[in-house]
Structure formats: C-alpha cells, structure tokens
Motif scaffolding. Structure first.
Motif, PDB file in Angstrom:
ATOM      1  N   PRO A 158      39.956  -2.291  13.869  1.00 20.47           N
ATOM      2  CA  PRO A 158      40.934  -3.156  14.551  1.00 20.47           C
ATOM      3  C   PRO A 158      40.395  -4.562  14.802  1.00 20.47           C
ATOM      4  CG  PRO A 158      39.927  -1.666  16.134  1.00 20.47           C
ATOM      5  CD  PRO A 158      39.353  -1.303  14.800  1.00 20.47           C
ATOM      6  N   LEU A 159      39.773  -5.141  13.788  1.00 17.69           N
ATOM      7  CA  LEU A 159      39.276  -6.524  13.911  1.00 17.69           C
ATOM      8  C   LEU A 159      40.463  -7.462  13.991  1.00 17.69           C
ATOM      9  CD1 LEU A 159      36.584  -6.225  11.128  1.00 17.69           C
ATOM     10  CD2 LEU A 159      36.093  -6.703  13.540  1.00 17.69           C
ATOM     11  N   ILE A 160      40.309  -8.577  14.730  1.00 16.31           N
ATOM     12  CA  ILE A 160      41.429  -9.521  14.688  1.00 16.31           C
ATOM     13  C   ILE A 160      41.140 -10.696  13.747  1.00 16.31           C
ATOM     14  CG2 ILE A 160      42.253  -8.834  16.987  1.00 16.31           C
ATOM     15  CD1 ILE A 160      41.580 -11.727  17.822  1.00 16.31           C
ATOM     16  N   TYR A 161      39.880 -10.863  13.380  1.00 13.65           N
ATOM     17  CA  TYR A 161      39.591 -11.920  12.397  1.00 13.65           C
ATOM     18  C   TYR A 161      38.247 -11.689  11.713  1.00 13.65           C
ATOM     19  CZ  TYR A 161      36.174 -14.169  15.493  1.00 13.65           C
ATOM     20  OH  TYR A 161      35.068 -14.433  16.257  1.00 13.65           O
ATOM     21  N   VAL A 162      38.065 -12.345  10.569  1.00  6.40           N
ATOM     22  CA  VAL A 162      36.727 -12.516  10.004  1.00  6.40           C
ATOM     23  C   VAL A 162      36.466 -14.015   9.926  1.00  6.40           C
ATOM     24  CG1 VAL A 162      36.864 -10.403   8.611  1.00  6.40           C
ATOM     25  CG2 VAL A 162      37.369 -12.585   7.556  1.00  6.40           C
ATOM     26  N   ASN A 203      22.939  -4.607  19.191  1.00  5.71           N
ATOM     27  CA  ASN A 203      24.364  -4.947  19.049  1.00  5.71           C
ATOM     28  C   ASN A 203      25.234  -4.026  19.896  1.00  5.71           C
ATOM     29  OD1 ASN A 203      24.621  -7.246  17.328  1.00  5.71           O
ATOM     30  ND2 ASN A 203      23.949  -6.001  15.596  1.00  5.71           N
ATOM     31  N   ILE A 204      24.899  -2.756  19.912  1.00 11.07           N
ATOM     32  CA  ILE A 204      25.674  -1.796  20.713  1.00 11.07           C
ATOM     33  C   ILE A 204      25.538  -2.140  22.205  1.00 11.07           C
ATOM     34  CG2 ILE A 204      25.901   0.646  21.373  1.00 11.07           C
ATOM     35  CD1 ILE A 204      26.805   0.082  18.503  1.00 11.07           C
ATOM     36  N   ALA A 205      24.322  -2.423  22.623  1.00  9.63           N
ATOM     37  CA  ALA A 205      24.099  -2.725  24.049  1.00  9.63           C
ATOM     38  C   ALA A 205      24.859  -3.994  24.447  1.00  9.63           C
ATOM     39  CB  ALA A 205      22.602  -2.892  24.317  1.00  9.63           C
ATOM     40  N   MET A 206      24.845  -4.995  23.579  1.00  7.82           N
ATOM     41  CA  MET A 206      25.564  -6.238  23.916  1.00  7.82           C
ATOM     42  C   MET A 206      27.077  -6.020  23.913  1.00  7.82           C
ATOM     43  SD  MET A 206      23.408  -9.449  22.435  1.00  7.82           S
ATOM     44  CE  MET A 206      23.245  -8.926  20.757  1.00  7.82           C
ATOM     45  N   ALA A 207      27.562  -5.227  22.974  1.00  3.78           N
ATOM     46  CA  ALA A 207      29.009  -4.947  22.946  1.00  3.78           C
ATOM     47  C   ALA A 207      29.415  -4.213  24.223  1.00  3.78           C
ATOM     48  CB  ALA A 207      29.363  -4.139  21.697  1.00  3.78           C
ATOM     49  N   HIS A 208      28.571  -3.293  24.686  1.00  2.31           N
ATOM     50  CA  HIS A 208      28.870  -2.605  25.950  1.00  2.31           C
ATOM     51  C   HIS A 208      28.922  -3.613  27.097  1.00  2.31           C
ATOM     52  CE1 HIS A 208      29.258   1.690  25.452  1.00  2.31           C
ATOM     53  NE2 HIS A 208      28.227   1.720  24.607  1.00  2.31           N
ATOM     54  N   MET A 209      27.952  -4.516  27.131  1.00  5.32           N
ATOM     55  CA  MET A 209      27.910  -5.478  28.240  1.00  5.32           C
ATOM     56  C   MET A 209      29.181  -6.334  28.266  1.00  5.32           C
ATOM     57  SD  MET A 209      25.028  -8.312  29.134  1.00  5.32           S
ATOM     58  CE  MET A 209      23.820  -7.365  29.972  1.00  5.32           C
ATOM     59  N   ILE A 258      30.595   0.612  17.204  1.00  7.96           N
ATOM     60  CA  ILE A 258      31.164  -0.348  18.159  1.00  7.96           C
ATOM     61  C   ILE A 258      32.602   0.035  18.503  1.00  7.96           C
ATOM     62  CG2 ILE A 258      32.007  -2.720  18.387  1.00  7.96           C
ATOM     63  CD1 ILE A 258      29.386  -3.683  17.302  1.00  7.96           C
ATOM     64  N   PHE A 259      33.393   0.341  17.483  1.00  3.41           N
ATOM     65  CA  PHE A 259      34.805   0.600  17.778  1.00  3.41           C
ATOM     66  C   PHE A 259      35.042   2.020  18.318  1.00  3.41           C
ATOM     67  CE2 PHE A 259      35.533  -3.258  15.197  1.00  3.41           C
ATOM     68  CZ  PHE A 259      36.236  -3.967  16.165  1.00  3.41           C
ATOM     69  N   SER A 260      33.966   2.784  18.515  1.00  2.00           N
ATOM     70  CA  SER A 260      34.140   4.060  19.228  1.00  2.00           C
ATOM     71  C   SER A 260      34.341   3.808  20.721  1.00  2.00           C
ATOM     72  CB  SER A 260      32.928   4.973  18.997  1.00  2.00           C
ATOM     73  OG  SER A 260      31.792   4.448  19.652  1.00  2.00           O
ATOM     74  N   PHE A 261      34.005   2.578  21.202  1.00  2.00           N
ATOM     75  CA  PHE A 261      34.219   2.281  22.624  1.00  2.00           C
ATOM     76  C   PHE A 261      34.778   0.887  22.880  1.00  2.00           C
ATOM     77  CE2 PHE A 261      29.992   0.727  21.623  1.00  2.00           C
ATOM     78  CZ  PHE A 261      29.921  -0.480  22.304  1.00  2.00           C
TER      79      PHE A 261
END
Ligand code: SIN
Length: 313
Positions: A186-190, A109-115, A154-157
């Motif tokens: 800082p999510l914008i939705y669930v 998940n971290i790697a995909m969020a970075h991508m 995730i929200f650290s970057f």
C-alpha cells in the motif's frame, strides 16, 4: 495564471517542488529555510536511528555538468527529525512534510518505522532504499528479495502513508521486476531516482579523484542524471498501479526540467544539485519558469501535464 497545485493521495501541495533529501535538510536552520521558500513542501535528511557524522571530507564536488557526493548519511538522528516534524505539522497544517529514513540494517528500518508509526506524525514517510554512500552497505533496492522482505515486515504493522526512494535502473526487465514487487504494497508513491551510484571523477590538475570517501566513488547528480531520471519515472509510471504516484528527482535546474518530469508521470519534483548550488531562492525561479511552460502550451493545471508524454508512433 496556471494553477500549480498537485497531490499525493490525500496530501495537497501548492506546487510540485521540494528539496531532494540530503540538500537543505540537515538541521532546523536549513529546514526552516526550506519551509520559508517557495517550495510546495520539504523533506528531512534521510535519518538513521542515532546521529551520524557521515563520511570524511571532501565529500561533495561540483562537476562540469552536476555533482558527485559521498556524504555517508550525516544526520542528527530520527528523534531530532521527528521532533522537528511534529512541531512543523502544528505550525504549518496545510504543508505536509516528508520524513526520510535510511536504516543501516533491516532491524534499524523496522525500529524506525515503529517509532514513526507510534508517534503523532501525520506527514509522509519515505523509506530510502538507495543510499549508495555507506561503505560496506549495498543499496537495498538493488536486492529485490531484501526489498520485498523489508516491505513485507514493515507493512505487517505500518499504517501511515509511505513511499520508497529508489536508485536508477537501467534495464526494462529491472523495471518489470521492481514494479511487480512494489505493486504488492500500500505505498502511496515511489521517488525516482536517487543519484547515479558509484560514479567517479578525475581532477585533471592533480590526477586524483574528486572526493575522499570510498576511494573517490560517489553518487552523481545534476545534468548527468536527467535522462536517466526521465526514463525511470516514465518506466515506473507505465508499470505501477494507479494508487502509487511518483516523485521525480534528477537533473532539475529549470522549469522545463520540472515540466519534463511531470510529462513522464511525476506528481511532485525534487531538486538536489541545483538547490545545493543556488539555495532555496531557486524555488521562486522554478515556479515562475514552470508557470511559463504551462502558459506557452495554453495549459491551466498540472493534471494536463502529468503523464502526458507523447511518443513518435
Ligand atoms: C548520503 O548521505 O550519502 C546521500 C544519501 C542518499 O543518496 O540517499
């Protein structure tokens, strides 16, 4: 005629309808069919970093009041969907697209969020924390500590608009606990709800389960899911900070179903089982039926519906 336009944060949509991830979003052909439909927007299939074939077939079965599935995240890999989305945002600048990711581990998940973060993608990213169908991989969002750790990391970057896809919860204490965690970010939705995980169906002709993976256990969608979806949307609408909006998913097959989810607090509404059964033409009918629901009530815009459910006090 009522105006069906809606928004999530700064993202504007011509109407509140879209596909649920997993339905009509596997490849370019299906995504293009969604894009050409009357849906307000679309999402890609929940991606893993590398492509996956998913679980053995049969992995979807039609049931009397809905469906059971254990697809197991068949997908073409994040790079495929990112390429599609980058192209889509150039050709459809007024239709923001959603990209769903469902890593098989925290690191994935971290790697995909970075991508996604390091890319030109300017749509919405959905972190799917609720796939019930990968053998040996429990749904992340039923583990509150793992959810918080993942969102912390995730929200650290991560600096782009993000939402999370949640499984159904069944106790008010669970809504309290999960909302308290989500409100920290800082999510914008669930997006609530994914299928009712790990249901089972018996075929009376063969005395067997209905699908092959996981000994027959699979996610339940369709009519069975609607009251649970309404309750989850309502419960989160009552607990989340106003900056976090809601996408309602579960049991939608008519304009009235859309209207009910809006009443409970959804700003957008996804269609899964009924889209699978009926195809993308369903969005033309759902828009017309939603229009009729508003007209019957003398309402001219969705803001007069969203979150306006009444109780019997
Ligand atoms: C699947 O691919 O098994 C469905 C994904 C999901 O329910 O999140």
């Amino acid at each position: 005629m009522p105006n069906l336009a809606t928004h999530l944060g700064d993202f504007q949509f011509a109407n509140p309808l879209m596909n649920a991830s997993g339905v009509y979003c596997y490849d370019q052909l299906q995504l293009d069919a969604m894009a050409a439909s009357d849906a307000g927007t679309l999402t890609t299939k929940s991606a893993t970093m590398a492509s996956r074939l998913g679980n053995p077939e049969p992995r979807y079965a039609h049931l009397a009041l809905g469906s059971i599935n254990s697809m197991g995240l068949p997908n073409l890999g994040l790079p495929y969907y990112l390429d599609y989305a980058l192209d889509f945002q150039n050709t459809h600048p007024t239709k923001p697209i959603f990209m769903s990711i469902a890593g098989l581990s925290h690191a994935d998940n971290i790697a995909m969020a970075h991508m996604i973060n390091d890319n030109e993608f300017n749509g919405l990213t959905e972190l799917n924390l609720s796939c019930p169908n990968v053998p040996g991989k429990p749904q992340v969002a039923y583990d509150l500590e793992a959810t918080a750790t993942l969102l912390d990391d995730i929200f650290s970057f991560f600096s782009k608009p993000m939402g999370v896809k949640l499984p159904p919860y069944f106790d008010l204490a669970q809504f309290d606990e999960m909302a308290a965690i989500l409100n920290r970010y800082p999510l914008i939705y669930v997006n609530s709800i994914n299928s009712l995980g790990n249901g089972l169906w018996v075929n009376p002709d063969s005395d067997t389960v209905a699908i092959k993976p996981k000994g027959g256990f699979g996610g339940i969608g369709g009519d069975y899911a609607k009251p649970i979806a309404l309750a989850n949307v309502r419960a989160f609408a009552q607990r989340l900070k106003p900056e976090i909006q809601i996408i309602g998913t579960g049991g939608v097959k008519s304009g009235r179903d859309v209207y009910d989810l809006l009443l409970c607090g959804a700003s957008l509404v996804q269609v899964g089982t009924a889209l699978y059964e009926e195809g993308p033409e369903i969005f033309t009918r759902l828009n017309a039926e939603l229009d009729q629901e508003l007209t019957k009530k003398g309402l001219t815009e969705l803001d007069s519906v969203i979150g306006q459910l009444k109780t019997l006090d």
